[in-house]
Design an enzyme around this catalytic site. Structure first.
Site, PDB file in Angstrom:
ATOM      1  N   CYS A 148       0.823  -1.212   0.000  1.00 36.83           N
ATOM      2  CA  CYS A 148       0.000   0.000   0.000  1.00 36.83           C
ATOM      3  C   CYS A 148       0.852   1.254   0.000  1.00 36.83           C
ATOM      4  O   CYS A 148       0.348   2.341  -0.284  1.00 36.83           O
ATOM      5  CB  CYS A 148      -0.951   0.003   1.192  1.00 36.83           C
ATOM      6  SG  CYS A 148      -0.121   0.108   2.795  1.00 36.83           S
ATOM      7  N   HIS A 182      -1.725   2.912   6.053  1.00 34.71           N
ATOM      8  CA  HIS A 182      -2.054   2.956   4.632  1.00 34.71           C
ATOM      9  C   HIS A 182      -1.488   4.239   4.027  1.00 34.71           C
ATOM     10  O   HIS A 182      -1.161   5.194   4.742  1.00 34.71           O
ATOM     11  CB  HIS A 182      -3.566   2.906   4.442  1.00 34.71           C
ATOM     12  CG  HIS A 182      -3.994   2.697   3.019  1.00 34.71           C
ATOM     13  ND1 HIS A 182      -3.520   1.668   2.236  1.00 34.71           N
ATOM     14  CD2 HIS A 182      -4.862   3.393   2.217  1.00 34.71           C
ATOM     15  CE1 HIS A 182      -4.066   1.724   1.040  1.00 34.71           C
ATOM     16  NE2 HIS A 182      -4.876   2.765   1.004  1.00 34.71           N
ATOM     17  N   ASP A 238      -6.604   6.749  -4.679  1.00 35.63           N
ATOM     18  CA  ASP A 238      -5.958   5.608  -4.029  1.00 35.63           C
ATOM     19  C   ASP A 238      -5.840   4.486  -5.049  1.00 35.63           C
ATOM     20  O   ASP A 238      -6.778   3.724  -5.278  1.00 35.63           O
ATOM     21  CB  ASP A 238      -6.782   5.148  -2.824  1.00 35.63           C
ATOM     22  CG  ASP A 238      -6.062   4.079  -2.001  1.00 35.63           C
ATOM     23  OD1 ASP A 238      -5.178   3.403  -2.551  1.00 35.63           O
ATOM     24  OD2 ASP A 238      -6.398   3.914  -0.813  1.00 35.63           O
TER      25      ASP A 238
END
Length: 658
Positions: free
Chosen positions: A220, A262, A277
């Protein structure tokens, strides 16, 4: 600023591990890049220049299959309280050492959404954030519910660009950007390439990743790093953000402490910052981090900040791009709306907290949406303890847990016009039940949703006399009326957990009365309790079976109720015939019984008991009297044509036994 002579002292170390680096990149799907770069950069103590730290190291990316050595990578180098440095390395190691232009971005850890200042560093260029806060580029984004994006985006205009980006190999990334005319198109091309190519790579090396835990969990962070490198080539300002997320492994009501879990990005377009994202846009990892599934998700591209904050909480609250900003406590307590929630056109859900306390054994949930949507739910794996009703712009659900304690409630939805019968989970709640409402126990045959709705209107059932899903009756009798669409044939049946009625008798407790384009369903309950009125339909011209349409819940608390079934009808009983009396299918013995029937298009009508009793026509109905002495059954027969002597049975009554 990293002079050639300074860098050569590390060249031998770099060469030694270059092949190892390449192997790890291939097998782990770029998961070890950040780790290895940090090892390289800490090989020798970095020299400090004022408030900046310049790492005396570089890494190159060797060609492996279709991957190009020109791949830009970003090494994040945190040094205590100093700012962190971003190196988008481009080109092979030899070309880098020869003085290839390098763009350096210096971002303080407590970065706010501001504009960049360009600085000059000899052959290369650098960009640093303005240390003072500025208003431009940092604005609140009020959500008017008209779009899920933070700027106007026409996805249809991206169709050709998206298709091209999916085919482009790494060698042609710069060519891909040349195909984009605007900064928005450049960002879109980068987004599509990363989501699909890197997402598929992550999926293909899944088994190898599992062997390298905990490094397998750092993916991530790497895609946001890749974003900064790509946007640097494209000349677009981009930030890597970090914070807490309600993603894979998140449990409802959990608190967030410690380091960020994250990372994502912000890009600067049209004078404002926008969020995206690519990690979540490329696929999903299960809660145990043991499986990644490639599945493109459009939602996380330029997501509106008012929606993005639902599951992304940045370390720096300014990067929420909201006014006022949300507190961490509110973020923890707020209801989680996943991407399916918004992609299906859902707008809001009530209550907005993840945990619901029952009141007198009942908890209620409602959802508002843009268009007609189908819903279902599961309470601890079943849908037996609730009443869900569909509305034109949403749904309402009343839950009645039959045990005290905590219960997991899941709500699923799908578009009304979806060809596949696949519902996606859009909401999850925890229901805390302190007391149970024993009176609200529903029959197992009750099907969700309950009652009429926009869906039943589409099936041709219009203007219902009872719009609510529950019908209460004190004497065990009730009726429901609809206006029917054209060419619709109706079938209805009555169901109860406490009844041993046969299939035929379940239908005979319901009488259909047709008056032009209206239908009335008269119901006589056989006993007290809760019943399900199920309604089926098909086209009259269709010889096939009836399809289920919807159902009602009928409740009766009167223990004295015991209604017999309606008389049995035969095929010659036309749907627009009507029984005025007697409605009961069970006639008293040794009595004179008055008959009154509405029938048209027949020559004669008679009642056959021990004797035959003809009925006389009066205006729009036939009437007369029959004596039930000496018989067990009574039949109503019609003579359809005066020129023939043949009579057809249309109704059958039973006679009480003494």
């Amino acid at each position: 600023t990293c002079q050639k002579k300074k860098m050569q002292s590390l060249s031998f170390q770099v060469i030694l591990i270059r092949h190892s680096l390449t192997f790890f990149l291939v097998t782990t799907g770029f998961l070890t890049v950040q780790f290895i770069l940090r090892v390289l950069c800490f090989a020798r103590k970095p020299k400090r220049f004022g408030t900046f730290t310049i790492a005396r190291a570089a890494a190159s990316f060797a060609k492996v299959k279709e991957w190009d050595s020109a791949m830009p990578w970003q090494a994040i180098l945190p040094f205590s309280s100093t700012p962190w440095l971003v190196f988008p390395f481009s080109g092979s190691l030899s070309s880098f050492l020869a003085g290839t232009q390098v763009t350096v971005e210096i971002h303080p850890k407590d970065t706010t959404p501001q504009l960049f200042k360009k600085l000059s560093f000899g052959k290369g260029t650098a960009q640093a954030l303005n240390p003072g806060r500025v208003g431009q580029g940092w604005e609140a984004y009020p959500w008017d519910k008209s779009s899920l994006k933070s700027m106007p985006v026409d996805l249809q205009q991206f169709e050709k660009l998206d298709a091209y980006a999916l085919k482009v190999s790494l060698e042609l990334v710069k060519a891909l950007l040349k195909q984009a005319r605007t900064d928005l198109e450049k960002v879109r091309a980068i987004w599509m390439w990363i989501c699909h190519h890197i997402g598929r790579l992550r999926s293909s090396v899944e088994k190898i990743r599992l062997l390298l835990s905990p490094l397998s969990r750092c993916h991530c962070s790497l895609l946001p790093i890749l974003w900064v490198g790509f946007t640097c080539i494209a000349g677009i300002q981009c930030m890597k953000l970090s914070g807490y997320s309600k993603g894979y492994g998140y449990k409802m009501g959990q608190t967030f402490t410690g380091d960020s879990d994250h990372a994502w990005n912000a890009v600067y377009l049209d004078g404002r910052w926008h969020l995206l994202d690519s990690t979540w846009g490329s696929g999903a990892v299960d809660d145990s981090f043991t499986k990644f599934t490639f599945r493109y998700n459009e939602f996380y591209f330029l997501t509106h900040p008012a929606l993005f904050i639902n599951n992304h909480f940045p370390d720096n609250s300014n990067w929420q791009l909201l006014k006022p900003t949300l507190s961490l406590k509110d973020f923890e307590n707020n209801m989680l709306h996943n991407s399916n929630f918004y992609m299906l056109g859902l707008l809001t859900a009530h209550p907005e907290t993840a945990v619901i306390q029952t009141v007198n054994g009942k908890a209620s949930v409602s959802v508002d949406c843009r268009s007609a949507t189908l819903f279902t739910f599961k309470l601890k794996g079943t849908d037996e303890h609730g009443l869900m009703t569909l509305k034109k712009h949403g749904m309402k659900l009343d839950i009645y847990p039959q045990k005290t304690g905590s219960h997991k409630l899941q709500i699923f939805a799908k578009p009304s016009k979806a060809s596949e019968d696949v519902y996606n989970c859009v909401l999850e709640y925890v229901i805390e039940c302190k007391s149970v409402d024993k009176a609200m126990r529903f029959p197992k045959d009750l099907h969700q949703p309950v009652g009429p709705s926009w869906f039943t209107e589409r099936q041709g059932f219009l203007r219902p006399s009872h719009p609510d899903p529950v019908i209460h009756t004190n004497d065990g009798r009730c009726s429901v009326t609809f206006t029917l669409g054209k060419d619709i044939s109706v079938l209805a049946s009555l169901h109860s957990d406490n009844s041993s009625l046969t299939e035929d008798m379940r239908r005979r407790h319901i009488m259909q009365i047709h008056r032009r384009n209206q239908i009335e369903l008269k119901i006589h309950l056989p006993h007290t309790g809760n019943f399900v009125l199920k309604i089926y339909a098909k086209k009259k011209s269709d010889p096939g079976n009836y399809d289920y349409i919807f159902n009602y819940l009928i409740t009766c608390l009167n223990t004295e109720v015991k209604w017999p079934a309606f008389p049995q009808s035969y095929s010659k009983w036309v749907e627009d015939y009507e029984i005025l009396e007697p409605l009961s299918g069970l006639l008293p013995a040794n009595r004179n019984v008055q008959f009154k029937l509405k029938m048209h298009g027949v020559a004669k009508v008679l009642v056959q008991a021990e004797n035959t009793y003809p009925l006389t026509q009066s205006r729009d109905h036939w009437e007369g009297t029959c004596n039930t002495s000496g018989c067990r059954e009574v039949f109503v027969m019609v003579h359809e044509n005066a020129n023939h002597s043949f009579y057809s049975h249309v109704l059958k009554y039973e006679v009480e036994t003494q």
